[in-house]
Enzyme design. Structure first.
Site, mmCIF file in Angstrom:
data_model
loop_
_atom_site.group_PDB
_atom_site.id
_atom_site.type_symbol
_atom_site.label_atom_id
_atom_site.label_comp_id
_atom_site.label_asym_id
_atom_site.label_seq_id
_atom_site.Cartn_x
_atom_site.Cartn_y
_atom_site.Cartn_z
ATOM 1 C CG HIS A 385 -2.148 -0.795 1.040
ATOM 2 N ND1 HIS A 385 -3.306 -0.281 0.511
ATOM 3 C CD2 HIS A 385 -2.388 -2.103 1.276
ATOM 4 C CE1 HIS A 385 -4.215 -1.237 0.448
ATOM 5 N NE2 HIS A 385 -3.675 -2.360 0.909
ATOM 6 C CE LYS A 573 -6.458 14.121 -0.226
ATOM 7 N NZ LYS A 573 -6.508 12.826 -0.888
ATOM 8 N NE ARG A 574 -5.212 9.965 9.802
ATOM 9 C CZ ARG A 574 -5.040 9.083 10.759
ATOM 10 N NH1 ARG A 574 -5.891 8.066 10.877
ATOM 11 N NH2 ARG A 574 -4.040 9.177 11.610
ATOM 12 C CE LYS A 579 -3.256 10.812 2.926
ATOM 13 N NZ LYS A 579 -3.886 10.145 1.776
ATOM 14 C CB THR A 682 -10.010 5.221 -2.345
ATOM 15 O OG1 THR A 682 -9.754 5.511 -0.963
ATOM 16 C CG2 THR A 682 -9.285 3.965 -2.767
ATOM 17 C CE LYS A 686 -13.807 6.941 -0.305
ATOM 18 N NZ LYS A 686 -13.188 7.286 0.996
#
Ligand SMILES: *Cc1c(COP(=O)(O)O)cnc(C)c1O
Length: 842
Positions: A385, A573-574, A579, A682, A686
């Protein structure tokens, strides 16, 4: 492309599914009314029997529980028949082992799946309750951190939708991921005792209880000409399984999520108890039960804690024992395990299952090493992952040897044999051999153990799999090229569109039928509607309605008024440096400064920037970035020059149920990780599915989103992954020089230290500043390359912004294209692909 069905075939399928759509009881029919009365009786009766009240005195929580139990009764019927069917005719089954299952709420999802939403809505209404409010009292099953755990949940949904027999296996954490509160801009963590009000959805299976043994020592002795290994002086922990039914949309298949709870073998130490030392009497009990107490809250980060290794072995050992006992009950030969069982390892967390199956086959079933190894090699498959090194699990062998002495021996033997093979393959190349070894420098590499033992290794997006083959695992790829596969992630359309966005779903059903709910290839039939102005307008109206709903949520929860007509720009998101929520923050500061400093020629298009993110409690930088965003919000939202143009909102406690509310309302989806760092993502899928346009880097699945929608329907910016990897390999960060020479960049970065957003707390954000322009103690400055990507990002934000401002109709056309082209990102496609290339079920 997956869609190669002929037009006629597709139309035929659509017609059939539209007919099936009406299997949902129609309001006004006698069947509907009968069912409704039945449901009312059930709920009223249960409220009375379980809570000792009349329905008139019941609150939402009691009605929720009564309704959920009524739904559960219906599911039980199907579940029992499905299990019977599987027992009658043994077939290959999948065991999906995961440390995390981020399931979210179950009630609405189950109602949708059994197609009874409407009838329950009416029944509840007649009892004086609203289904929507009742659904809101359910606590999320938040047994996961982020993408990895949610992927496991989407996979269970898709496996069931495709009628494939599967079990999710994990830990029944008493506390899920912490609840987040924002107090004075800071994240505060609160426990999540999700079971406290009683979980309606799982049932105990005490008959399948297993013992798990820790510590102790191994005695070796000869018996019947064989070496026997006996584990003695161990500590026992009891594993009690709880099963949760996994329903699929409009199918009789009901799969199972089995979560193990840790219990002590002794109720209490009676000697201590009788002596009156009550604390001591419970000591061992607490030590055992702490194993399933709480989920580790780090995302994409590994903690080498003993308790975590205990958790891993605990659920893995119980699961493998259970798999073997089931296999035996079916009267099948142990040698046929790979024909009846596939075990999938979600990231390396459950890797210890590999030596555990070796142990059970050899020590309990009397198999030889070679036979056991051959079975293991055909049974296990592994998904990687992440390539972030801080996430690669390595356990000290002395910890393994003392906690799991027999497994330690087996891992040493796997390492010994692997080294012999590697020496033959790469004679004398000790550097490479150490890098590939299962045990090196006293540590076991869980990834190398998987690469050695599993028959399949996959990445989660095309780019990620290429990086695994060319960089991270290139040596393993050179010897086992056939093991490497790409399985681009997906999301379930049932939860993430049909349920999360009912208005848009109805519009899509009106246009192309409802076949897309089960058959993702049909979603592309929506493509021609992108050119239909009337359709675009309806699509846009629905987006606006969803934005109004979210605006109300924001007003209720944040006390901030946002304009539903503004561009809803979301990053959910986290919170993680890779990120790059901080890059988004810098863009907001750029907008703020241009409006306040040069109002005459600034862009005044109204925008609402929505963040939602949890930071790991021990992740200093991530928590500081949350505070920074909230401080920016305070300034920007209240400055008279910007307050009617820019709004910054941080929605607290990001979770599956919050995500469901936000995705339906988003216009722009921020997917701006440093290229090469996000394995797939992901959240991006969405949001695209719900008609948001993506602004993103060429990272993870963004690359494939761009491939699907075409360059004109996505906003791509920034460095490419090979440029990023190239830059790292020079070991010279361009950022200090950029900061020194680029006045635009400097003026933004300096807001970290000049008090613009920190009031009198002058040094509040200094750590962020230092990491960007100096690096910490000589490390690579700005390791996530915000500054090199900044101008390209601002430029691309402006393009998105102008399009929304000047040509909303064109924006809407692109939005429809995004939804229509999202079919590839259905987790049904992902699961079909896993099944075809790895598991071969049914
Ligand atoms: C989908 C999802 C994620 C993953 O989001 P990414 O943007 O891919 O990191 C994380 N948390 C929740 C609650 C989700 O639903």
């Amino acid at each position: 492309m997956a869609n190669n069905t002929s037009k006629a075939e597709t139309q035929d399928k659509t017609a059939k599914n539209v007919a099936e759509y009406h299997r949902q009881l129609k309001p006004g029919t006698p069947e509907f009314d009968m069912k409704k009365d039945f449901i009312k009786d059930e709920i009223t009766g249960k409220v009375k029997r379980y809570f000792g009240k009349t329905i008139a005195k019941a609150g939402d929580m009691e009605v929720y529980r009564a309704a959920a139990l009524t739904i559960r009764d219906e599911i039980m019927e199907k579940w029992v028949s499905y299990q019977e069917k599987c027992e009658r005719k043994p077939q290959k089954e999948l065991y999906y082992l995961s440390f995390e299952f981020l399931m979210g709420r179950a009630m609405g999802n189950n109602l949708m799946n059994i197609m009874e939403t409407e009838v329950y809505k009416s029944a509840l209404k007649e009892l004086g309750f609203s289904l929507e409010n009742i659904e809101e009292v359910e606590t999320d099953a938040g047994l996961g951190n982020g993408g990895l755990g949610r992927l496991a949940a989407c996979f269970l949904d898709s496996l069931t939708n495709l009628d494939l027999p599967a079990f999710g296996c994990g830990i029944r954490y008493e506390y899920g991921l912490f609840k987040q509160k924002i107090v004075d801009g800071y994240q505060i963590e609160m426990p999540d005792p999700w079971l406290q009000s009683g979980n309606v959805w799982d049932i105990a299976r005490p008959e399948d209880t297993k013992e798990v043994h820790f510590n102790g020592r191994i005695i070796e002795k000869w018996e019947d000409g064989h070496m026997k290994f006996e584990h003695v002086d161990y500590n026992t922990v009891i594993a009690e399984p709880y099963d949760m039914p996994i329903t699929g949309f409009d199918t009789d298949t009901v799969n199972t999520l089995r979560l193990w709870k840790a219990c002590s073998p002794e109720i209490m130490n009676m000697t201590e108890f009788n002596r009156g030392d009550y604390a001591k009497a419970n000591e061992n009990k607490d030590l055992a039960e702490v194993i399933s107490k709480v989920l580790y809250p780090e995302d994409n980060h590994y903690e080498g804690k003993l308790l975590r290794l205990k958790q891993q072995y605990f659920f893995v050992s119980a699961t493998i024992q259970w798999i073997i006992s089931k296999h035996k009950q079916k009267n099948l030969s142990m040698f046929d395990i790979p024909e009846y069982v596939q075990i999938h390892i979600n990231d390396t967390h459950p890797t210890i299952a590999i030596p555990e199956l070796m142990r059970l086959l050899m020590d309990e079933e009397g198999m030889s090493w070679d036979d056991a190894w051959s079975i293991v090699g055909r049974t296990f498959a592994y998904t990687n992952h992440t390539i972030l090194c801080e996430a690669l699990e390595k356990w000290p062998m002395d910890m393994v040897d003392s906690l799991l002495p027999r497994l330690g021996q087996i891992i040493h033997e796997i390492d010994r044999r692997q080294r012999i093979a590697l020496n033959e393959r790469f004679p004398g190349d000790t550097g490479k051999i150490e890098y590939m070894a299962v045990i090196s420098r006293g540590q076991v590499s869980m990834a190398n153990l998987c690469l050695t033992a599993c028959h399949s290794v996959n990445g989660v997006a095309a780019l990620h799999t290429e990086i695994l083959k060319k960089e991270t695992f290139k040596d393993y790829y050179s010897i086992y090229p056939y093991k490497f596969k790409n399985m681009t992630n997906g999301v379930t359309f049932r939860r993430w569109l049909y349920k999360a966005n009912p208005e848009l779903s109805s519009l899509i059903c009106e246009a192309i039928g409802d076949g897309w709910v089960k058959d993702y290839t049909q979603l592309e039939n929506l493509l021609p509607f992108a050119d239909d102005k009337a359709f675009r307008d309806k699509f846009a109206k629905i987006k606006l309605n969803n934005k109004e709903k979210l605006a109300k949520y924001i007003l209720d929860h944040n006390g901030i008024t946002v304009d539903p007509a503004s561009l809803f720009d979301v990053q959910i998101k986290r919170l993680h440096e890779y990120k790059r929520q901080l890059l988004k923050a810098f863009h907001i500061i750029y907008r703020y400064k241009s409006i306040t400093e040069t109002p005459e020629n600034a862009n005044k298009m109204p925008e609402t920037f929505i963040f939602a993110a949890k930071a790991a409690p021990g992740y200093h930088m991530a928590k500081l970035i949350i505070k920074f965003i909230n401080n920016i919000a305070k300034v920007v939202n209240n400055d008279p020059m910007t307050k009617d143009i820019l709004k910054v909102v941080f929605i607290e406690n990001y979770s599956v149920s919050i995500a469901e509310k936000i995705v339906a309302a988003a216009n722009l989806s921020e997917q701006i990780s440093t290229a090469s760092k996000e394995a797939s993502g992901t959240g991006n899928m969405k949001l695209m599915l719900n008609g948001a346009l993506t602004i993103g880097t060429m990272d993870g699945a963004n690359v494939e989103i761009r491939e699907q929608v075409g360059d004109d329907n996505i906003f791509i910016f920034g460095m490419q992954s090979d440029e990023v990897l190239g830059l790292y390999s020079t070991n010279r960060s361009p950022s200090p020089e950029l900061y020194a020479t680029n006045m635009g960049i400097k003026s933004i970065v300096d807001t970290l230290i000049d008090g613009t957003f920190s009031g009198d707390e002058h040094n509040l954000f200094y750590d962020i500043y230092r990491s960007l322009v100096q690096g910490n103690n000589g490390s690579f400055a700005d390791p996530y390359l915000l500054l090199p990507d900044f101008e390209s990002y601002v430029h691309t934000c402006q393009q998105a912004n102008s399009l929304y401002k000047d040509n909303q109709d064109e924006w809407n056309r692109k939005a429809v294209i995004n939804t229509a082209k999202a079919g590839f990102f259905s987790s049904d496609r992902t699961i079909e692909s896993y099944n075809k290339e790895i598991w071969h079920l049914r």
